[in-house]
Design a protein around this motif. Structure first.
Motif, mmCIF file in Angstrom:
data_model
loop_
_atom_site.group_PDB
_atom_site.id
_atom_site.type_symbol
_atom_site.label_atom_id
_atom_site.label_comp_id
_atom_site.label_asym_id
_atom_site.label_seq_id
_atom_site.Cartn_x
_atom_site.Cartn_y
_atom_site.Cartn_z
ATOM 1 N N LEU A 1 0.806 -1.227 0.000
ATOM 2 C CA LEU A 1 0.000 0.000 0.000
ATOM 3 C C LEU A 1 0.841 1.280 0.000
ATOM 4 C CD1 LEU A 1 -2.979 0.637 -0.015
ATOM 5 C CD2 LEU A 1 -2.971 0.657 2.461
ATOM 6 N N TRP B 1 -3.192 0.605 -6.172
ATOM 7 C CA TRP B 1 -3.205 1.254 -4.859
ATOM 8 C C TRP B 1 -4.649 1.505 -4.398
ATOM 9 C CZ3 TRP B 1 -5.184 6.256 -4.158
ATOM 10 C CH2 TRP B 1 -5.193 6.659 -2.812
ATOM 11 N N ARG C 1 -6.350 -0.032 -1.053
ATOM 12 C CA ARG C 1 -6.724 0.895 0.024
ATOM 13 C C ARG C 1 -8.182 0.654 0.422
ATOM 14 N NH1 ARG C 1 -4.134 5.926 2.663
ATOM 15 N NH2 ARG C 1 -5.895 6.703 3.783
ATOM 16 N N PHE D 1 -9.878 -0.256 9.684
ATOM 17 C CA PHE D 1 -9.487 0.933 10.447
ATOM 18 C C PHE D 1 -10.680 1.808 10.834
ATOM 19 C CE2 PHE D 1 -5.799 -0.477 8.113
ATOM 20 C CZ PHE D 1 -4.836 -0.471 9.107
ATOM 21 N N GLY E 1 3.527 -0.009 10.327
ATOM 22 C CA GLY E 1 2.647 0.062 11.493
ATOM 23 C C GLY E 1 3.339 0.001 12.840
ATOM 24 N N SER F 1 5.090 4.275 15.165
ATOM 25 C CA SER F 1 4.471 4.588 16.477
ATOM 26 C C SER F 1 5.479 4.379 17.597
ATOM 27 C CB SER F 1 3.264 3.695 16.733
ATOM 28 O OG SER F 1 2.476 3.595 15.604
ATOM 29 N N ALA G 1 7.652 7.408 17.771
ATOM 30 C CA ALA G 1 6.891 8.552 18.301
ATOM 31 C C ALA G 1 6.784 8.441 19.821
ATOM 32 C CB ALA G 1 5.509 8.590 17.660
ATOM 33 N N LEU H 1 5.194 14.669 17.990
ATOM 34 C CA LEU H 1 5.154 14.336 16.555
ATOM 35 C C LEU H 1 5.562 15.536 15.694
ATOM 36 C CD1 LEU H 1 1.846 12.262 16.329
ATOM 37 C CD2 LEU H 1 4.101 11.456 15.636
ATOM 38 N N LEU I 1 8.613 13.430 2.550
ATOM 39 C CA LEU I 1 7.578 12.895 1.659
ATOM 40 C C LEU I 1 8.034 13.195 0.235
ATOM 41 C CD1 LEU I 1 4.589 14.393 3.660
ATOM 42 C CD2 LEU I 1 5.069 11.948 3.435
ATOM 43 N N ARG J 1 8.215 12.972 -3.868
ATOM 44 C CA ARG J 1 7.324 12.697 -4.996
ATOM 45 C C ARG J 1 8.075 12.995 -6.288
ATOM 46 N NH1 ARG J 1 4.678 10.918 -1.290
ATOM 47 N NH2 ARG J 1 2.475 11.238 -0.881
ATOM 48 N N GLN K 1 8.605 17.000 6.629
ATOM 49 C CA GLN K 1 7.822 17.342 7.822
ATOM 50 C C GLN K 1 8.717 18.030 8.850
ATOM 51 O OE1 GLN K 1 7.837 14.258 6.375
ATOM 52 N NE2 GLN K 1 5.955 13.161 6.799
ATOM 53 N N PHE L 1 1.375 12.813 9.476
ATOM 54 C CA PHE L 1 0.797 11.643 8.814
ATOM 55 C C PHE L 1 0.603 11.893 7.312
ATOM 56 C CE2 PHE L 1 -0.438 11.243 13.264
ATOM 57 C CZ PHE L 1 -0.066 9.931 13.523
ATOM 58 N N GLY L 2 1.282 12.899 6.759
ATOM 59 C CA GLY L 2 1.126 13.214 5.349
ATOM 60 C C GLY L 2 -0.174 13.967 5.117
ATOM 61 N N CYS M 1 -1.676 8.784 5.754
ATOM 62 C CA CYS M 1 -1.514 7.518 6.479
ATOM 63 C C CYS M 1 -2.857 6.883 6.812
ATOM 64 C CB CYS M 1 -0.759 7.803 7.776
ATOM 65 S SG CYS M 1 -0.551 6.350 8.798
ATOM 66 N N GLY N 1 -3.136 4.454 8.826
ATOM 67 C CA GLY N 1 -3.066 3.996 10.219
ATOM 68 C C GLY N 1 -3.130 5.126 11.240
HETATM 69 C C1 HEM Z 1 3.091 7.765 14.580
HETATM 70 C C2 HEM Z 1 2.831 6.807 13.723
HETATM 71 C C3 HEM Z 1 2.783 6.969 12.226
HETATM 72 C C4 HEM Z 1 3.287 7.954 11.432
HETATM 73 C C5 HEM Z 1 4.024 9.216 11.863
HETATM 74 C C6 HEM Z 1 2.961 7.613 10.060
HETATM 75 C C7 HEM Z 1 3.275 8.396 8.962
HETATM 76 C C8 HEM Z 1 2.861 8.108 7.681
HETATM 77 C C9 HEM Z 1 3.016 8.999 6.561
HETATM 78 C C10 HEM Z 1 3.679 10.369 6.602
HETATM 79 C C11 HEM Z 1 2.463 8.397 5.482
HETATM 80 C C12 HEM Z 1 2.329 8.992 4.072
HETATM 81 C C13 HEM Z 1 3.503 8.623 3.202
HETATM 82 C C14 HEM Z 1 3.448 9.365 1.881
HETATM 83 O O1 HEM Z 1 2.532 10.141 1.611
HETATM 84 O O2 HEM Z 1 4.387 9.178 1.093
HETATM 85 C C15 HEM Z 1 1.992 7.100 5.890
HETATM 86 C C16 HEM Z 1 1.417 6.167 5.072
HETATM 87 C C17 HEM Z 1 1.031 4.921 5.480
HETATM 88 N N1 HEM Z 1 1.006 4.462 6.778
HETATM 89 FE FE1 HEM Z 1 1.534 5.473 8.428
HETATM 90 N N2 HEM Z 1 2.305 6.421 10.059
HETATM 91 C C18 HEM Z 1 2.171 5.990 11.348
HETATM 92 C C19 HEM Z 1 1.542 4.853 11.790
HETATM 93 C C20 HEM Z 1 1.014 3.887 10.973
HETATM 94 C C21 HEM Z 1 0.357 2.698 11.427
HETATM 95 C C22 HEM Z 1 0.105 2.328 12.882
HETATM 96 C C23 HEM Z 1 0.029 1.976 10.310
HETATM 97 C C24 HEM Z 1 -0.677 0.657 10.210
HETATM 98 C C25 HEM Z 1 -1.593 0.312 11.011
HETATM 99 C C26 HEM Z 1 0.472 2.740 9.158
HETATM 100 C C27 HEM Z 1 0.355 2.339 7.850
HETATM 101 C C28 HEM Z 1 0.568 3.157 6.770
HETATM 102 C C29 HEM Z 1 0.303 2.755 5.394
HETATM 103 C C30 HEM Z 1 -0.164 1.391 4.935
HETATM 104 C C31 HEM Z 1 0.590 3.862 4.598
HETATM 105 C C32 HEM Z 1 0.412 3.980 3.079
HETATM 106 C C33 HEM Z 1 -0.972 4.569 2.837
HETATM 107 C C34 HEM Z 1 -1.297 4.811 1.374
HETATM 108 O O3 HEM Z 1 -0.435 5.219 0.606
HETATM 109 O O4 HEM Z 1 -2.472 4.600 1.041
HETATM 110 N N3 HEM Z 1 1.046 3.894 9.596
HETATM 111 N N4 HEM Z 1 2.227 6.962 7.235
#
Ligand code: HEM
Length: 460
Positions: free
Chosen positions: A90, A98, A102, A109, A272, A276, A279, A329, A338, A340, A363, A400-401, A407, A409
């Protein structure tokens, strides 16, 4: 929207200054990004090969690239090292694949589903409280970063992958062994694009390939165990792995391949757990350096919980600890860039961006933008009171973007961190061990380089 009039050249280092800047970036990318923004402004061009890189720091540009014109930007070149491990999971996949994946995992979730995870999260956090009794009595330092990673790995294993708690020790043992070669390869490729590609038989590439083979075997084991458990139990399991397996078996009509299943499992373990965990570690670190803020957290927890374990219903009544997490955070976002790549020429903040250019949003830098964050290096949870947060640009804070790739998650991570902080902080106060200096390091995520060694103290 591209304009017709000629656009000014983009500021940025040239010649020796560029060479020096790129060298600094390999040593300490974050400090160099901050310096470049300070010297050249919100859009900085680095004339690199094979494509120029544009550093974008202003929230308007963040909004434009990640949301308004997101369809013009693919994940691209800088995600390739991660894709060598996660394949088309993902995080790294694009387009229709994608979108389909998703939609498939999104139900895992939903709010109601998340609340069912709370008991497992609190259970894992209470295991930490129990385990730290002894180091508290003996004064033995513990590596909090490692313990937080174990906590979040166990939670992901239990609630997202439906793993049997008894199997987690063995899974963790395997992951610990392969973590280093995986990280070394991904880092080398991310920071030195000229590093030999995977097909060249260098020792580093060989170690990476072996580690991936071990990881694949582990994932097969996790999947097989979940398949068996689902067959035994029957019924409608709704964890991420159960939803993916239903798609794989054709019961949901999505027709997913075994290879795709493997890519998604590795993605969820990677994305995942580590994020965290870091953080939470940075939160403990910041609280240790700000005893007055730590005391306010304790007062809030005592008043609302009075010593009992937290539930999801308590969390709205714990706004101060939530603000502490938000501020941690901001200062130490686990995901620091991030990247692109532009599908077509574009115009950002009045500058021309050529096709295939790499645009980098950090960020770490945007969260310190002086226009939006006064005294940006100070740890001030009050920045997140509704009165202070509401008027702020929504893209000044992007741990979290943003946009369609935000994100998945995020709500899960916030629930997990809040419950873990509330459970552990009720029992203990942590102090940094002065002999173990703590330095942030970017190694895919932003981590404490040599771990986070702390001593555990009773609340009184
Ligand atoms: C403090 C905790 C977290 C932070 C700071 C974080 C941060 C991010 C960021 C910045 C992105 C976007 C990446 C992009 O746009 O290139 C992302 C995507 C993602 N994160 Fe998190 N994340 C966290 C926790 C989690 C958790 C707990 C999970 C799973 C349960 C998770 C699963 C994912 C997935 C699968 C993506 C890709 C989503 C997509 O492109 O559709 N993340 N995360």
């Amino acid at each position: 929207m591209p304009s017709r009039k000629p656009l000014p050249p983009v500021p940025g280092p040239r010649g020796v200054a560029l060479w020096h800047s790129l060298r600094q970036m390999r040593r300490n990318a974050l400090t160099e990004y901050l310096r470049l923004r300070e010297q050249f402004g919100d859009v900085v061009r680095l004339a690199t090969l094979p494509h120029p890189v544009y550093l974008l720091s202003h929230p308007d540009a963040v909004h434009y690239v990640l949301r308004e014109n997101a369809c013009n930007y693919r994940k691209g070149l800088l995600f390739q090292p991660i894709a060598a491990l996660q394949g088309e999971g993902l995080l790294t996949s694009e387009g229709d694949l994608w979108g389909r994946q998703r939609r498939l995992v999104q139900p895992a979730f939903h709010r109601r589903q998340l609340d069912t995870f709370a008991a497992v999260i609190v259970d894992e956090a209470r295991a930490v409280v129990q385990e730290w009794q002894q180091p508290m009595q003996t004064g033995t330092p513990i590596n909090v970063a490692e313990r937080m990673h174990r906590l979040t790995f166990n939670v992901v294993g239990r609630v997202l992958l439906g793993a049997d708690p008894g199997a987690l020790d063995a899974y963790w043992g395997t992951l610990r062994v392969i973590a280093l070669p995986l990280l070394q390869y991904i880092n080398a490729r991310a920071t030195r694009p000229w590093a030999p590609p995977l097909w060249v038989p260098t020792p580093r590439n060989w170690r990476f390939r072996r580690a991936v083979a071990v990881y694949d075997a582990l994932v097969q084991q996790i999947i097989a165990a979940r398949r068996q458990a689902m067959q035994r139990a029957g019924g409608q399991a709704t964890d991420v792995l159960a939803l993916l397996l239903a798609a794989c078996n054709g019961t949901s009509g999505a027709g997913m391949s075994e290879r795709q299943l493997r890519d998604e499992v590795i993605t969820f373990i990677g994305a995942g757990a580590e994020t965290s965990a870091h953080a939470l570690s940075w939160t403990w670190y910041l609280l240790a350096h700000h005893p007055a803020i730590m005391r306010r957290v304790h007062v809030e927890l005592d008043t609302v919980l009075g010593g009992r374990p937290p539930t999801p219903q308590d969390l709205p009544n714990l706004p101060y600890s939530r603000m502490v997490l938000a501020e941690a955070l901001r200062l130490y976002p686990p995901s620091v860039v991030l990247p692109r790549q532009a599908n077509a020429p574009d115009e950002i903040s009045g500058y021309a961006i050529p096709k295939d250019a790499v645009v980098m949003i950090s960020q770490y830098v945007t969260h310190r933008h002086p226009e939006f964050w006064p005294e940006p290096e100070q740890f001030q949870p009050e920045r997140f009171t509704p009165a202070q947060a509401a008027p702020r640009h929504r893209c000044a804070y992007i741990p979290f973007g943003e946009g369609p790739r935000r994100c998945i998650g995020e709500p899960f991570a916030l629930l997990e961190m809040h419950l873990a902080l509330a459970t552990i902080a009720q029992a203990y106060r942590l102090q940094v061990v002065p002999e173990h200096p703590v330095a942030p390091e970017v190694a895919v995520t932003l981590r404490p380089r040599d771990g986070l060694w702390m001593t555990v103290h009773a609340r009184q």
